[in-house]
Design a protein around this motif. Structure first.
Motif, short mmCIF file in Angstrom:
data_model
loop_
_atom_site.label_atom_id
_atom_site.label_comp_id
_atom_site.label_asym_id
_atom_site.label_seq_id
_atom_site.Cartn_x
_atom_site.Cartn_y
_atom_site.Cartn_z
N THR A 70 32.98 10.00 -43.46
CA THR A 70 34.01 8.99 -43.20
C THR A 70 35.39 9.51 -43.58
O THR A 70 36.38 9.28 -42.87
CB THR A 70 33.69 7.70 -43.99
OG1 THR A 70 32.40 7.23 -43.62
CG2 THR A 70 34.73 6.63 -43.70
N VAL A 71 35.46 10.22 -44.70
CA VAL A 71 36.73 10.81 -45.13
C VAL A 71 37.25 11.77 -44.06
O VAL A 71 38.44 11.78 -43.72
CB VAL A 71 36.56 11.52 -46.48
CG1 VAL A 71 37.79 12.37 -46.81
CG2 VAL A 71 36.32 10.51 -47.59
N LEU A 72 36.36 12.58 -43.50
CA LEU A 72 36.76 13.54 -42.47
C LEU A 72 37.34 12.83 -41.24
O LEU A 72 38.32 13.29 -40.65
CB LEU A 72 35.57 14.39 -42.05
CG LEU A 72 35.26 15.61 -42.91
CD1 LEU A 72 33.91 16.20 -42.52
CD2 LEU A 72 36.35 16.66 -42.75
N SER A 73 36.74 11.72 -40.87
CA SER A 73 37.24 10.97 -39.72
C SER A 73 38.66 10.50 -39.95
O SER A 73 39.51 10.58 -39.06
CB SER A 73 36.32 9.76 -39.45
OG SER A 73 35.01 10.18 -39.16
N PHE A 74 38.94 9.99 -41.15
CA PHE A 74 40.30 9.56 -41.47
C PHE A 74 41.27 10.75 -41.52
O PHE A 74 42.42 10.66 -41.10
CB PHE A 74 40.33 8.80 -42.80
CG PHE A 74 39.83 7.40 -42.70
CD1 PHE A 74 40.56 6.44 -42.01
CD2 PHE A 74 38.63 7.01 -43.29
CE1 PHE A 74 40.11 5.13 -41.90
CE2 PHE A 74 38.17 5.70 -43.18
CZ PHE A 74 38.91 4.76 -42.48
N GLU A 75 40.77 11.87 -42.05
CA GLU A 75 41.64 13.05 -42.18
C GLU A 75 42.09 13.57 -40.82
O GLU A 75 43.22 14.06 -40.69
CB GLU A 75 40.92 14.15 -42.96
CG GLU A 75 40.85 13.89 -44.45
CD GLU A 75 40.13 14.98 -45.20
OE1 GLU A 75 40.37 15.12 -46.40
OE2 GLU A 75 39.31 15.68 -44.57
N LEU A 76 41.23 13.47 -39.82
CA LEU A 76 41.63 13.93 -38.50
C LEU A 76 42.86 13.19 -38.01
O LEU A 76 43.77 13.78 -37.41
CB LEU A 76 40.47 13.74 -37.51
CG LEU A 76 39.37 14.79 -37.52
CD1 LEU A 76 38.21 14.36 -36.63
CD2 LEU A 76 39.91 16.14 -37.06
N GLY A 77 42.89 11.89 -38.26
CA GLY A 77 44.04 11.10 -37.83
C GLY A 77 45.24 11.24 -38.73
O GLY A 77 46.38 11.26 -38.26
N LEU A 78 45.02 11.34 -40.04
CA LEU A 78 46.12 11.37 -41.00
C LEU A 78 46.77 12.75 -41.09
O LEU A 78 48.00 12.85 -41.23
CB LEU A 78 45.63 10.93 -42.38
CG LEU A 78 45.20 9.46 -42.48
CD1 LEU A 78 44.56 9.20 -43.85
CD2 LEU A 78 46.37 8.52 -42.26
N LEU A 79 45.96 13.80 -41.05
CA LEU A 79 46.51 15.15 -41.21
C LEU A 79 46.91 15.79 -39.89
O LEU A 79 47.79 16.65 -39.85
CB LEU A 79 45.48 16.06 -41.91
CG LEU A 79 45.05 15.64 -43.31
CD1 LEU A 79 44.00 16.60 -43.86
CD2 LEU A 79 46.24 15.59 -44.26
#
Length: 443
Positions: A70-79
């Motif tokens: 789940t963290v990776l999914s958010f990181e794709l959008g945020l980073l």
């Protein structure tokens, strides 16, 4: 540390941790299903104990894999907001389907964990199998998204605009099969050797020997077969890389000069300045043979690739060499294991033999990490091969290095918690070697 390096480091950290959790979460349910099947067929209590013990490990890794994924999914959008803005509509389908597979996996795991003595015993077994199949499907779908970044298809890129988008074609891009096959076999090999190594340690210490011998056999067979099959998938992957990403292959092999009878490089230290590899073993013509099935055809070298399009050569080469070396080590140990079960069964409890498996516990996952380093670092400077540069996709938000430090602390803490929980589970394994089999379910 600038924003670009901080964002890349955070993504690498997150992927590095998640890939271990996800590999085990994909593969362990199949181990569990085999031991459960053996219990249903034989009625031997030891197999039920193995199944229940492994199911607790599956639950731990499912939870940690869900969190880190789940963290990776958010990181794709945020980073990488620019990347997601353009790529999201094209390769979003495998991520959506992965969510569905994850949902099915969660339901099936709940049925399995709480279904003992509540469901029909064969339906209960099927729920465990569904956990494994859906977990494997999740992994394949995520790899399909990554393979699209290496081999982008399913759209036309005209004047900076993405048109004629075909999500199905993007998902089943030319590289998806080779990457998915290689990754799945690697997950089985790494998890098989890791689980077998833990049980080998318990056998070596003479703790609950019958329990751990049965567990060791199941895990070792999976790991050994996967390790022996891996070179075939590796060959398929290498041919695809040579066709779609020649810069990556050249960096993997530290292949500086385009020439007939291109040599295969084993080991060595790349000297980028002087365009050579020091202290390496060269096998003339072998790289040409592996890529083109003949010894003479030249393989494209770094001399034909512009400097700005070359990936970091040393890192890619060292990671590739490490992956191959550890894969060969697992193959060699696999051959020893096959000799043991066919001709030398006394080896299975011999101290030297168990020590080899104990030493091999981490090497599969080190190889997996090295392989993903090759995949990601070898694609640089592109986030989408030949279409979008990684530097153009990073967020403009300042202070990413603080986020990197925070996530490092979180993942280290999470790893410590997982190790503690697994240690407790191993310590709590029931003493069963004095328990006589109770074929209560056998027919």
């Amino acid at each position: 540390m600038d924003n670009f390096m901080a964002a890349r480091s955070q993504m690498a950290l997150s992927l590095g941790f998640h890939i271990i959790f996800s590999c085990i979460g994909m593969v362990m349910p199949f181990f569990m299903a085999v031991s459960h099947f053996l219990w249903l067929r034989t009625g031997e209590q030891v197999y039920q104990n193995v199944t229940k013990a492994w199911s607790k490990g599956v639950a731990i890794f499912f939870a940690t894999g869900a969190v880190s994924g789940t963290v990776l999914s958010f990181e794709l959008g945020l980073l990488w907001p620019t990347f997601m803005k353009h790529a999201g509509p094209i390769f979003g389908m495998p991520f959506s389907l992965e969510g569905t597979a994850f949902f099915i996996e969660a339901i099936a795991l709940g049925f399995f964990l709480y279904g003992w003595n509540r469901f029909n015993r064969w339906f209960h077994w099927v729920t465990g199998v569904v956990v494994g199949i859906s977990g494997l499907a999740s992994g394949i779908l995520v790899v399909a998204a990554n393979s699209w970044m290496n081999s982008p298809t399913g759209f036309d890129f005209v004047n900076g605009q993405y048109t004629n988008i075909d999500p199905i074609k993007a998902m089943f891009n030319p590289a998806w099969f080779s990457q998915a096959l290689h990754m799945c076999i690697a997950a089985f090999a790494a998890t098989g050797f890791a689980v077998a190594g833990v049980h080998a340690l318990m056998i070596f210490r003479k703790r609950n020997v019958d329990f751990h011998l049965r567990s060791f056999k199941i895990a070792a067979i999976f790991g050994v077969l996967a390790a022996l099959l891996q070179p075939l998938s590796g060959d398929i992957s290498a041919k695809m890389v040579a066709k779609r990403q020649p810069a990556k292959l050249a960096a993997m092999e530290a292949h500086f000069k385009t020439e007939p009878y291109s040599p295969l490089i084993i080991g060595g230290i790349p000297d980028v300045k002087n365009q050579k590899v020091n202290y390496a073993i060269e096998l003339p013509g072998m790289l040409s043979f592996l890529v083109y099935d003949n010894f003479k055809t030249p393989v494209k070298g770094l001399d034909q690739i512009s400097k700005q399009d070359q990936p970091p050569i040393a890192v890619t080469h060292y990671a590739f060499q490490l992956m191959v070396a550890l894969g060969m080590a697992m193959m060699a140990l696999g051959v020893l294991y096959l000799i043991a079960i066919w001709k030398k069964r006394l080896w299975l409890t011999a101290g030297w033999f168990l020590k080899l498996f104990i030493l091999a516990t981490p090497i599969g996952f080190i190889a997996v990490e090295a392989g993903w380093t090759v995949t990601e670092v070898g694609r640089q400077p592109w986030i989408i091969q030949g279409v979008m540069l990684t530097a153009d996709a990073v967020t403009p938000m300042p202070g990413i290095h603080y986020s990197f430090y925070l996530f490092t602390a979180v993942y280290v803490s999470l790893s410590i918690a997982v190790i503690f929980l697994l240690y407790r589970q191993i310590k709590m394994v029931p003493v069963i070697y004095d328990v006589k089999p109770k074929p209560v379910h056998a027919k």
